[in-house]
Each structure stands twice: as C-alpha cells, then as structure tokens.
Design an enzyme around this catalytic site. Sequence first.
Site, PDB file in Angstrom:
ATOM      1  N   GLU A   1       8.763  -4.351  11.173  1.00  0.00           N
ATOM      2  CA  GLU A   1       9.159  -3.033  10.678  1.00  0.00           C
ATOM      3  C   GLU A   1       9.600  -2.103  11.798  1.00  0.00           C
ATOM      4  O   GLU A   1       8.903  -1.931  12.790  1.00  0.00           O
ATOM      5  CB  GLU A   1       8.023  -2.371   9.895  1.00  0.00           C
ATOM      6  CG  GLU A   1       8.411  -0.997   9.362  1.00  0.00           C
ATOM      7  CD  GLU A   1       7.468  -0.426   8.331  1.00  0.00           C
ATOM      8  OE1 GLU A   1       7.699   0.719   7.893  1.00  0.00           O
ATOM      9  OE2 GLU A   1       6.495  -1.115   7.954  1.00  0.00           O
TER      10      GLU A   1
ATOM     11  N   ASP B   1       0.826  -1.206   0.000  1.00  0.00           N
ATOM     12  CA  ASP B   1       0.000   0.000   0.000  1.00  0.00           C
ATOM     13  C   ASP B   1       0.863   1.261   0.000  1.00  0.00           C
ATOM     14  O   ASP B   1       0.352   2.381  -0.138  1.00  0.00           O
ATOM     15  CB  ASP B   1      -0.996   0.004   1.159  1.00  0.00           C
ATOM     16  CG  ASP B   1      -0.348  -0.080   2.529  1.00  0.00           C
ATOM     17  OD1 ASP B   1       0.895  -0.183   2.600  1.00  0.00           O
ATOM     18  OD2 ASP B   1      -1.085  -0.046   3.530  1.00  0.00           O
ATOM     19  N   SER B   2       2.177   1.086   0.074  1.00  0.00           N
ATOM     20  CA  SER B   2       3.109   2.196  -0.139  1.00  0.00           C
ATOM     21  C   SER B   2       2.933   2.805  -1.521  1.00  0.00           C
ATOM     22  O   SER B   2       3.400   3.925  -1.775  1.00  0.00           O
ATOM     23  CB  SER B   2       4.553   1.724   0.041  1.00  0.00           C
ATOM     24  OG  SER B   2       4.793   0.533  -0.699  1.00  0.00           O
TER      25      SER B   2
ATOM     26  N   ASP C   1      -1.042  -6.171  -0.229  1.00  0.00           N
ATOM     27  CA  ASP C   1      -1.452  -5.516   1.016  1.00  0.00           C
ATOM     28  C   ASP C   1      -2.958  -5.283   1.043  1.00  0.00           C
ATOM     29  O   ASP C   1      -3.547  -4.837   0.055  1.00  0.00           O
ATOM     30  CB  ASP C   1      -0.777  -4.148   1.141  1.00  0.00           C
ATOM     31  CG  ASP C   1       0.443  -4.166   2.033  1.00  0.00           C
ATOM     32  OD1 ASP C   1       0.562  -5.085   2.864  1.00  0.00           O
ATOM     33  OD2 ASP C   1       1.277  -3.253   1.904  1.00  0.00           O
TER      34      ASP C   1
ATOM     35  N   LYS D   1      -1.425  -9.476   2.834  1.00  0.00           N
ATOM     36  CA  LYS D   1      -0.734  -9.013   4.037  1.00  0.00           C
ATOM     37  C   LYS D   1      -1.629  -8.031   4.780  1.00  0.00           C
ATOM     38  O   LYS D   1      -2.252  -7.172   4.153  1.00  0.00           O
ATOM     39  CB  LYS D   1       0.599  -8.340   3.705  1.00  0.00           C
ATOM     40  CG  LYS D   1       1.366  -7.863   4.963  1.00  0.00           C
ATOM     41  CD  LYS D   1       2.772  -7.414   4.642  1.00  0.00           C
ATOM     42  CE  LYS D   1       2.828  -6.042   4.031  1.00  0.00           C
ATOM     43  NZ  LYS D   1       2.367  -4.971   4.970  1.00  0.00           N
TER      44      LYS D   1
ATOM     45  N   GLU E   1      -1.858  -5.662   8.621  1.00  0.00           N
ATOM     46  CA  GLU E   1      -1.105  -5.121   9.744  1.00  0.00           C
ATOM     47  C   GLU E   1      -1.809  -5.403  11.064  1.00  0.00           C
ATOM     48  O   GLU E   1      -3.039  -5.402  11.136  1.00  0.00           O
ATOM     49  CB  GLU E   1      -0.912  -3.611   9.571  1.00  0.00           C
ATOM     50  CG  GLU E   1      -0.122  -3.232   8.324  1.00  0.00           C
ATOM     51  CD  GLU E   1       0.062  -1.732   8.187  1.00  0.00           C
ATOM     52  OE1 GLU E   1      -0.344  -0.987   9.113  1.00  0.00           O
ATOM     53  OE2 GLU E   1       0.614  -1.297   7.168  1.00  0.00           O
TER      54      GLU E   1
END
Length: 281
Positions: free
Chosen positions: A186, A49-50, A88, A118, A120
């Site tokens: 991270e 998602d960056s 993501d 993925k 978080e």
Amino acid sequence: MSATGGAKSFTPPDIAKAKGKAPIVCLTAYTTPIARLLDPHCDVVLVGDSVGMVMHGLPSTLGVTLDMMIMHGKAVRRGLERALMVVDMPFGSYEEGPEQAFRNAARVMAETGCAAVKLEGGESMAETIRFLTGRGIPVMAHVGLTPQAVNAFGGYQVQGRGEDGDRVMRDAQAVAKAGAFSVVLEKVPEPLARRITKEIPIPTIGIGASPACDGQVLVVDDMLGMFTDFRPKFVKRYAELAEAAEAGIAAYAKDVRQRRFPAPEHVFSDMPKPVKGGEAA
C-alpha cells in the site's frame, strides 16, 4: 485470474499460484448485496477494516473491533460462491503475540467461514505469520503504508521513498519467508513496488503501488463513488453512485411532498383480484 467459468471457490493456494500470471482482482465488501455483485468478477473479496470509516463513520480504522469484523464477515460470506474471502484482523487483535493472534484468527475463521485473514506489518509480524500458517490459518500480509500504524507514521504518507525503500523490501521478504500466501503493498513508490513484485515469490496486491503488481485492490465504496469524504490519489472512480443515490432520494422526497407517490399502481384496491379458474385472490 478470472472468477468466471466454474463453480469452485478460489483458495489461498490458488492465489499463491497466480504469481506472475493473469492479474488478481480484489475489492472490499462489507454486506451481502455488495458481495453478490463482486463475486462473479473478483478473485479475492476482502472484508477490510476500512468498514469502520466507510460504513460506521469512524475517523480511522483504529476503532474497529473483532465483533464488527465478524459481523460483516458473516454478511459477506452469504453473498459469495467463487471468490476467496479474506477478513482483516483489526487493531489490537493480534499485535500482543502469536498466541493472541491465533486465538482471534481462529475465532474469525470459525464464525465467518473465511478462508484466510489479513494482518498488517512486516518483519515485526513474521513470527506471528509463521505461527498462524503453521497451524492451518492462511495469512495475507500487508506492508508499506499500514493504516493501523497511522499514529506511528504521523499520517497516511507514502512509505518506502529513498533509503526507506530497503525497509519495505525487507518487510515484504520477511512475510513471504514466514509463509504468507500473498502481500498487499500500500502506498509505496511505483519503482519499489515493481522491484518487490519481481523479487519475492508470493503475489503482490497493490493499492497505490504499481500496475506491475500481481493484483490490485481498492475499497469498493471509493471506486464506486459511494464514500465521498475524501478521495485518495490512487483511487479511480468507476461510477458515481453517491450522486445517483442523492438524485433518487431527492426525487422521492419531492414526489412524497407533492403527493405524487404512491401512485395508483403502487396501492391496493378493496376488490378481490381475479385469478385463473375464476377464483378470487
């Protein structure tokens, strides 16, 4: 691990089995051309998602939508043959509960052809991870600094210093127990990342963590010098493509303004071009 030598694509179980073996190589990709460049060298390609920050100019990842991730996932899928593709789950697409997460993750997998998603979060996401993996959706977890929670953290600070290390350790243990096949660590202290890697049974993939992690991931635009708005401490630049691109663009603009481009070799005559057999093209 190595993505060379053999046509078989990597699977989530392959990555899980890499625990304690040759380091897992992971980079992000958002487009077909970059995916093609990464595929021979990477074990995992993450459609992160960056993308919202490095390609869409957003100030954080919070504005990324499910449709954006699916669009970029489709593009990356077309460029991969060997590497495992992970997409993501964007902010707001899974936090409501396991059912919402499954509905959206199933859509991502069906429409992009990815092999895993993925998401978080640690202990708070364990139930959701268990729900997804129990229904055939492999999950890569992400603990430590979780950028989608930047407002809750008050910024992009290192997570897990001092007594807070116990929280990050519990998060890593929780996602492993819930069935994640790997976990991104991270921006955590190096000794903590080393300890987590040693103590949990699934591969750790570090970004600003430790060389002792089972693998490493970077944002491709960071490591190639294409994204220059800022440079995180944990990024090593392996190329300076923005500088090279700027020089090329400046040279093109100069040639156009001085009428040196197009040159004779770049234009077409009005005479037929001879080909074999004496026929004209």
